[in-house]
Design a protein around this motif. Structure first.
Motif, short mmCIF file in Angstrom:
data_model
loop_
_atom_site.label_atom_id
_atom_site.label_comp_id
_atom_site.label_asym_id
_atom_site.label_seq_id
_atom_site.Cartn_x
_atom_site.Cartn_y
_atom_site.Cartn_z
N ARG A 192 36.82 55.99 40.42
CA ARG A 192 37.84 56.52 39.50
C ARG A 192 38.42 55.40 38.65
N PHE A 193 38.80 54.30 39.29
CA PHE A 193 39.38 53.19 38.52
C PHE A 193 38.33 52.52 37.64
N GLN A 194 37.08 52.58 38.05
CA GLN A 194 36.02 52.07 37.18
C GLN A 194 35.91 52.92 35.91
N MET A 195 36.07 54.23 36.06
CA MET A 195 36.05 55.11 34.89
C MET A 195 37.26 54.86 33.99
N ILE A 196 38.43 54.65 34.61
CA ILE A 196 39.63 54.35 33.82
C ILE A 196 39.45 53.03 33.06
N ALA A 197 38.88 52.03 33.73
CA ALA A 197 38.63 50.75 33.06
C ALA A 197 37.67 50.92 31.89
N ALA A 198 36.66 51.77 32.06
CA ALA A 198 35.72 52.02 30.96
C ALA A 198 36.42 52.68 29.79
N ARG A 199 37.34 53.57 30.06
CA ARG A 199 38.10 54.25 29.00
C ARG A 199 38.98 53.26 28.23
N ILE A 200 39.67 52.40 28.97
CA ILE A 200 40.54 51.41 28.32
C ILE A 200 39.71 50.41 27.52
N THR A 201 38.61 49.96 28.11
CA THR A 201 37.75 49.01 27.40
C THR A 201 37.17 49.62 26.14
N LEU A 202 36.80 50.89 26.19
CA LEU A 202 36.26 51.56 25.01
C LEU A 202 37.29 51.59 23.89
N SER A 203 38.51 52.00 24.19
CA SER A 203 39.53 52.06 23.14
C SER A 203 39.82 50.66 22.58
N SER A 204 39.86 49.66 23.47
CA SER A 204 40.10 48.30 23.01
C SER A 204 38.96 47.80 22.13
N ARG A 318 46.46 47.17 36.54
CA ARG A 318 45.10 46.83 36.13
C ARG A 318 44.09 47.67 36.90
N PRO A 319 43.26 48.47 36.22
CA PRO A 319 42.29 49.29 36.96
C PRO A 319 41.24 48.47 37.69
N ASP A 320 40.89 47.28 37.18
CA ASP A 320 39.90 46.48 37.90
C ASP A 320 40.46 45.95 39.21
N VAL A 321 41.77 45.65 39.23
CA VAL A 321 42.39 45.21 40.48
C VAL A 321 42.45 46.37 41.47
N ARG A 322 42.81 47.56 40.97
CA ARG A 322 42.85 48.73 41.85
C ARG A 322 41.46 49.07 42.36
N GLN A 323 40.44 48.87 41.54
CA GLN A 323 39.07 49.10 41.99
C GLN A 323 38.69 48.11 43.09
N ALA A 324 39.05 46.85 42.92
CA ALA A 324 38.76 45.85 43.95
C ALA A 324 39.51 46.16 45.24
N HIS A 490 45.22 45.82 26.49
CA HIS A 490 44.08 45.96 27.40
C HIS A 490 44.32 45.17 28.68
N ALA A 491 44.78 43.93 28.54
CA ALA A 491 44.97 43.06 29.71
C ALA A 491 46.06 43.58 30.63
N LEU A 492 47.02 44.33 30.10
CA LEU A 492 48.12 44.84 30.91
C LEU A 492 47.81 46.20 31.53
N GLY A 493 46.63 46.73 31.30
CA GLY A 493 46.25 47.98 31.96
C GLY A 493 46.13 49.19 31.07
N GLY A 494 46.56 49.07 29.81
CA GLY A 494 46.31 50.14 28.85
C GLY A 494 47.11 51.41 29.04
N GLY A 495 48.12 51.42 29.95
CA GLY A 495 48.97 52.60 30.09
C GLY A 495 48.27 53.82 30.66
N TRP A 496 47.21 53.62 31.46
CA TRP A 496 46.45 54.77 31.97
C TRP A 496 47.29 55.68 32.85
N TRP A 497 48.34 55.17 33.45
CA TRP A 497 49.16 55.98 34.36
C TRP A 497 49.95 57.05 33.60
#
Length: 527
Positions: A192-204, A318-324, A490-497
């Motif tokens: 799930r967090f990998q998908m969120i990271a992909a979404r944020i990276t795409l917009s960035s 950060r979604p990558d931190v949550r994924q880890a 992007h670095a701050l997490g992109g507001g996905w929450w």
């Protein structure tokens, strides 16, 4: 628990009593069962007091040019899910919405989340009994020389019909199923967090590509203007050469300068075409499909309120931190699975049905049968494989924990680098704007003095080169400020929450008792 789907008429009261005893035993095993393996605990927040080495910035400088507005850093500020709207560009908003709706990489990440979700639900099936029903029909003939025919009517040729229900259940005495599902849930969260990271990276990436496209358009415009200036100078020198007021060396130098400026144009056009293709692909379209969006740096509004998250909040954003972290949780649960594989395994079975020589005789008195069974199996010798699998699972957890720490450090580095870049971007833009103004004034004065005969050609050539470099540097400095601003979000997490499209994270698997944790930290010998 074991459930019989049909009572056989011929079953005695003893049968019901046996079933009740079996059910009671199963319930007792389920209640008394524990889950072996270490309990996962969320890593503590980092003790760093600041995201950067020096004192955190408060504001950036100001330049009287597009993208030169002052920016204020707000400590602990929140981030909107659609942070790109802060650039106030309807074309950019529309392009990002298209990308989020049609980008194939993002759709693949969403499909991967669906796979992980269904795998978790499939794993939950181990909590329940397995029930199967079957019907067999056969026609049989015993040999004439048989001592006795099988049916009670002494027939050697007969039909046999047997419907039956079979129930099997493996009590989760040592928590192997629970640890397996816990691991699957953690893996689902990681995806799930990998998908969120992909979404944020795409917009960035869309914002960065749009800014780069605008920058290249401005650089191409500046280069073409320089081509026009140098072409005019070549014409002037040709006229002066014909009149005897200029030498052939001056004309050759100016023609060489014009050729150099023209040579800088094709690479810029190539890069612009590549950015157009990139924007099309990010939006899920083919490169050949024409884009209607043509971005301009002057049309982009620079966000003036920039959030700076607290260090303790960054690891949650950060979604990558949550994924880890989720990967750590999955590895921790797998240690419990490996330990449970070394412990005894209990399985319960029950069968009930009816057998008759004719279909209409099924389920009549005297045709029913049933059986109950319990098996206990324990690994005795597996060549050391189970012991080494447990050790491998523990090493995998150590690997995941170190990867988590590395991800946290990288997250802090990203934010610190971006904050430093934004601070220096403003200073660089101020310097570039001042240099561009000075270079333009120098070029105008040099052209006027050379035309009136008060300046030499070398000074004019130097002024042209300086102006070219200053114009390109100014455009690049403008683009860097926009790009680094997007990189900060992007670095701050992109507001996905704040994004309603992101499903709730769901409750994490409940931690087990401290006694289980202490028990399973011991290295048990292979049975």
């Amino acid at each position: 628990m074991v459930v019989m789907t049909r009572r056989v008429p011929s079953a005695s009261c003893a049968t019901g009593s046996s079933l009740r005893h079996l059910l009671a035993a199963v319930a007792a095993l389920a209640i008394a069962g524990c889950a072996v393996g270490p309990d996962f605990h969320k890593p503590a927040a980092p003790g760093a007091g600041s995201l950067s080495a020096g004192s955190p910035p408060t504001t950036t400088g100001v330049a009287n040019i597009a993208g030169g507005q002052a920016q204020q850093f707000v400590s602990g500020g929140d981030i909107p899910a659609d942070w790109w709207t802060l650039f106030h560009s309807p074309a950019l908003n529309a392009l990002i919405e298209q990308s989020l709706a049609h980008n194939p990489d993002l759709k693949a990440a969403q499909a991967a989340l669906a796979v992980a979700r269904e795998s978790t639900e499939a794993g939950r099936g181990a909590y329940y009994p397995s029930v199967t029903a079957g019907v067999s029909a056969s026609r049989e003939q015993d040999p004439p020389g048989a001592l006795a025919p099988v049916p009670s009517n002494n027939a050697f040729l007969y039909n046999l019909f047997t419907p039956q229900v079979s129930v099997s259940y493996v009590p989760d005495v040592f928590g192997r199923n629970r640890r397996t599902v816990e691991s699957l849930m953690a893996q689902q969260q990681a995806v799930r967090f990998q998908m969120i990271a992909a979404r944020i990276t795409l917009s960035s990436n869309v914002v960065a590509a749009a800014v780069q496209q605008a920058s290249l358009r401005a650089q191409i415009e500046a280069t073409r203007e320089l081509v026009g200036i140098n072409t005019s100078m070549v014409d002037i020198l040709k006229y002066r050469l014909d009149k005897g007021y200029a030498g052939r060396l001056d004309l050759a130098a100016q023609e060489a300068q014009l050729a150099q400026v023209k040579a800088a144009l094709p690479p810029l056009l190539t890069q612009l075409a590549q950015q157009d293709h990139l924007l099309a692909v990010l939006a899920g379209r083919f490169p050949g499909e024409a884009l209607t969006e043509n971005f301009d740096l002057a049309s982009l509004h620079l966000p003036q309120q920039l959030p700076v998250s607290l260090p303790s909040a960054l690891v949650a954003q950060r979604p990558d931190v949550r994924q880890a972290e989720a990967n750590m949780h999955a590895a921790s649960a797998q240690v419990g699975v490996a330990i449970a594989n070394r412990l005894p395994n209990i399985s319960l079975t029950a069968n009930a049905g009816s057998t008759a020589l004719a279909i209409h005789q099924l389920f009549k008195s005297g045709t029913g049968f049933w059986s109950l069974g319990a098996d206990l199996a324990a690994p005795i010798f597996q060549g050391g494989s189970l012991r080494h699998q447990e050790r491998a699972a523990r090493a995998t957890y150590v690997e995941a924990s170190e990867q988590y720490r590395s991800t946290v450090l990288t997250a802090f580095q990203n934010v610190a680098d971006t904050l430093a870049a934004l601070q220096h971007d403003a200073e660089g833009l101020q310097a570039a704007a001042t240099a561009a103004d000075a270079a333009k004034l120098t070029l105008d004065l040099s052209q006027r003095q050379y035309k009136d005969g008060y300046a030499g050609y070398l000074s004019l050539l130097s002024a042209e080169q300086g102006y070219q470099q200053a114009r390109i540097a100014l455009v690049q400095a403008q683009a860097s400020r926009y790009t680094d601003t997007a990189a900060l979000f992007h670095a701050l997490g992109g507001g996905w929450w704040h994004d309603a499209d992101n499903e709730p994270a769901g409750a994490a698997p409940a931690p087990l008792s401290a006694s289980d944790h202490a028990r399973t930290n011991r290295d048990s010998d292979e049975k």
